[in-house]
Design an enzyme around this catalytic site. Structure first.
Site, mmCIF file in Angstrom:
data_model
loop_
_atom_site.group_PDB
_atom_site.id
_atom_site.type_symbol
_atom_site.label_atom_id
_atom_site.label_comp_id
_atom_site.label_asym_id
_atom_site.label_seq_id
_atom_site.Cartn_x
_atom_site.Cartn_y
_atom_site.Cartn_z
ATOM 1 N N LYS A 1 -39.064 -49.148 -27.059
ATOM 2 C CA LYS A 1 -40.240 -49.074 -26.173
ATOM 3 C C LYS A 1 -39.996 -48.022 -25.075
ATOM 4 O O LYS A 1 -40.858 -47.193 -24.779
ATOM 5 C CB LYS A 1 -40.460 -50.476 -25.568
ATOM 6 N N THR B 1 -39.577 -52.082 -16.923
ATOM 7 C CA THR B 1 -39.644 -50.674 -17.328
ATOM 8 C C THR B 1 -40.995 -50.469 -17.993
ATOM 9 O O THR B 1 -41.190 -50.848 -19.151
ATOM 10 C CB THR B 1 -38.500 -50.330 -18.301
ATOM 11 N N LYS C 1 -36.709 -44.069 -13.671
ATOM 12 C CA LYS C 1 -36.143 -45.093 -14.562
ATOM 13 C C LYS C 1 -36.171 -44.607 -16.029
ATOM 14 O O LYS C 1 -35.193 -44.766 -16.772
ATOM 15 C CB LYS C 1 -36.929 -46.404 -14.407
HETATM 16 P P1 NAP Z 1 -36.619 -60.160 -22.540
HETATM 17 O O1 NAP Z 1 -35.380 -60.940 -22.409
HETATM 18 O O2 NAP Z 1 -37.122 -59.764 -23.878
HETATM 19 O O3 NAP Z 1 -37.775 -60.935 -21.731
HETATM 20 C C1 NAP Z 1 -39.101 -60.478 -21.786
HETATM 21 C C2 NAP Z 1 -39.974 -61.307 -20.873
HETATM 22 O O4 NAP Z 1 -41.334 -60.850 -21.015
HETATM 23 C C3 NAP Z 1 -39.982 -62.793 -21.205
HETATM 24 O O5 NAP Z 1 -40.221 -63.514 -20.020
HETATM 25 C C4 NAP Z 1 -41.170 -62.895 -22.161
HETATM 26 O O6 NAP Z 1 -41.726 -64.178 -22.228
HETATM 27 C C5 NAP Z 1 -42.126 -61.962 -21.459
HETATM 28 N N1 NAP Z 1 -43.195 -61.443 -22.336
HETATM 29 C C6 NAP Z 1 -43.058 -60.649 -23.410
HETATM 30 N N2 NAP Z 1 -44.279 -60.351 -23.929
HETATM 31 C C7 NAP Z 1 -45.177 -61.040 -23.176
HETATM 32 C C8 NAP Z 1 -46.589 -61.129 -23.189
HETATM 33 N N3 NAP Z 1 -47.328 -60.469 -24.091
HETATM 34 N N4 NAP Z 1 -47.187 -61.888 -22.247
HETATM 35 C C9 NAP Z 1 -46.452 -62.545 -21.305
HETATM 36 N N5 NAP Z 1 -45.107 -62.494 -21.232
HETATM 37 C C10 NAP Z 1 -44.487 -61.728 -22.152
HETATM 38 O O7 NAP Z 1 -36.512 -58.765 -21.721
HETATM 39 P P2 NAP Z 1 -35.545 -58.431 -20.483
HETATM 40 O O8 NAP Z 1 -34.258 -57.922 -21.031
HETATM 41 O O9 NAP Z 1 -35.594 -59.530 -19.495
HETATM 42 O O10 NAP Z 1 -36.313 -57.136 -19.916
HETATM 43 C C11 NAP Z 1 -37.435 -57.241 -19.052
HETATM 44 C C12 NAP Z 1 -37.810 -55.832 -18.573
HETATM 45 O O11 NAP Z 1 -36.684 -55.258 -17.892
HETATM 46 C C13 NAP Z 1 -38.167 -54.851 -19.687
HETATM 47 O O12 NAP Z 1 -39.186 -54.000 -19.248
HETATM 48 C C14 NAP Z 1 -36.877 -54.095 -19.912
HETATM 49 O O13 NAP Z 1 -37.107 -52.813 -20.474
HETATM 50 C C15 NAP Z 1 -36.325 -54.020 -18.503
HETATM 51 N N6 NAP Z 1 -34.867 -53.885 -18.362
HETATM 52 C C16 NAP Z 1 -34.014 -54.583 -19.172
HETATM 53 C C17 NAP Z 1 -32.649 -54.440 -18.990
HETATM 54 C C18 NAP Z 1 -31.653 -55.184 -19.855
HETATM 55 O O14 NAP Z 1 -30.464 -54.789 -19.887
HETATM 56 N N7 NAP Z 1 -32.057 -56.239 -20.524
HETATM 57 C C19 NAP Z 1 -32.148 -53.617 -17.974
HETATM 58 C C20 NAP Z 1 -33.049 -52.960 -17.138
HETATM 59 C C21 NAP Z 1 -34.419 -53.103 -17.336
HETATM 60 P P3 NAP Z 1 -41.178 -65.250 -23.324
HETATM 61 O O15 NAP Z 1 -39.949 -65.856 -22.704
HETATM 62 O O16 NAP Z 1 -42.294 -66.196 -23.476
HETATM 63 O O17 NAP Z 1 -40.868 -64.464 -24.578
#
Ligand code: NAP
Length: 289
Positions: A236, A91, A167
């Site tokens: 965010k 997102t 989205k």
């Molecule tokens: P998450 O569990 O917080 O994972 C974030 C990922 O991004 C991890 O791989 C993290 O690496 C990496 N990351 C963060 N900052 C970084 C940086 N500066 N440089 C390189 N890598 C970085 O988040 P998530 O829930 O998987 O969500 C991922 C995306 O999908 C987001 O945009 C979110 O808004 C979207 N989304 C989430 C959901 C949900 O229900 N969770 C649903 C739909 C969409 P590390 O492992 O090293 O921290």
């Protein structure tokens, strides 16, 4: 197909195995390398740098936010094959999608926006709902990949950023429902009625949707850990909704309120909790535990 997958957080770690199951040769990269081991056990190759993972026909990014995606963008641009496709599942802002569309076009590559709806459990079951957009030729090539990770793919035309706007508008609705359910349940709880019964009644009558059922169950049980969708990511998203609304001159007073509510949750040190912890603010304001 040779695929790179960058980002093994809650969502990425659940999505990438479905590409492996579909028979693709998947190279994974994550900033914290320890998270790659579970994927290697499922058949992925561990790339030590984003550039190494990007030597592929298609690269997926499933990273937290704009800054994380921008941090790997140059590596993807430099390593993706000629005519290769970068699929962004994260997102991210409309502005970044527009910038990446141009940058990939300048390199003879393609950019497809395919942000997803669904929590990590839905991602693991390949049950995501995907809003996608990109040039027709690129969309035709990536459709089998998107169908391998989701249960429905809706294409919103050939301008990638249109999918990001969809989205963001969808998340605005999800966060609105979360806030209003929290307030309604605080009212019901303070009045002494049972919230689980209240939710069963709502979802079996006028509000029979996944959002009310799933988010409502977390609010009724006040269970916010482990976070499926962390509040900090919701905060965010509301900032991105605000930026998109400003860019298009669309007043969204409710979005301003939700942005403020999430900022409070994060400022109080609770950004790591699930988005449904918004309801804890409503409960607290009502004088409930
Ligand atoms: P998450 O569990 O917080 O994972 C974030 C990922 O991004 C991890 O791989 C993290 O690496 C990496 N990351 C963060 N900052 C970084 C940086 N500066 N440089 C390189 N890598 C970085 O988040 P998530 O829930 O998987 O969500 C991922 C995306 O999908 C987001 O945009 C979110 O808004 C979207 N989304 C989430 C959901 C949900 O229900 N969770 C649903 C739909 C969409 P590390 O492992 O090293 O921290």
């Amino acid at each position: 197909m040779k695929i790179g997958f960058l980002g093994l957080g809650n969502m990425g770690a659940a999505i990438a195995p479905n590409l492996i199951k579909a028979g693709h040769d998947v190279s994974v990269w994550n900033r914290s390398p320890d998270k790659a081991a579970a994927l290697v056990a499922k058949g992925a190759t561990h790339a030590l740098t984003p550039g190494e993972a990007s030597k592929a026909e298609v690269v997926f990014t499933m990273l937290a936010d704009d800054a994380a995606v921008e941090g790997v963008a140059d590596d993807i641009l430099a390593n993706l094959t000629d005519g290769g496709i970068h699929i962004s599942l994260s997102t991210i802002s409309v502005a970044l999608a527009e910038k990446l569309t141009q940058a990939h076009a300048d390199k003879g590559q393609h950019f497809v926006s395919a942000p997803v709806f669904g929590r990590p459990a839905a991602a693991a079951d390949a049950k995501l709902f995907i809003a996608a957009a990109g040039e027709t030729e690129a969309m035709d090539r990536v459709m089998p990949l998107l169908n391998a990770i989701g249960q429905k793919v809706e294409v919103f035309g050939d301008t990638p950023s249109a999918a990001n706007l969809v989205k963001l508008a969808g998340n605005f609705l999800i966060i609105s429902v979360t806030e209003s359910l929290g307030e309604a349940m605080a009212l019901v709880a303070k009045g002494g009625a049972n919230n689980t019964k209240f939710l069963d009644f709502l979802t079996s009558t006028l509000f029979g949707s996944l959002i009310y059922k799933n988010y409502g169950a977390l609010i009724a049980s006040q269970t916010f850990e482990p976070a499926g969708f962390a509040a900090v990511l919701g905060a965010k998203d509301m900032r991105l909704v605000g930026a998109a609304a400003d860019g298009l001159t669309v007043p969204m007073p409710l979005a301003d309120l939700l942005r403020d509510r999430l900022a409070r949750l994060v400022a109080e040190g609770n950004g790591h909790l699930d988005l449904t912890a918004l309801s804890a603010l409503a409960f607290k304001d009502a004088g409930l535990k």
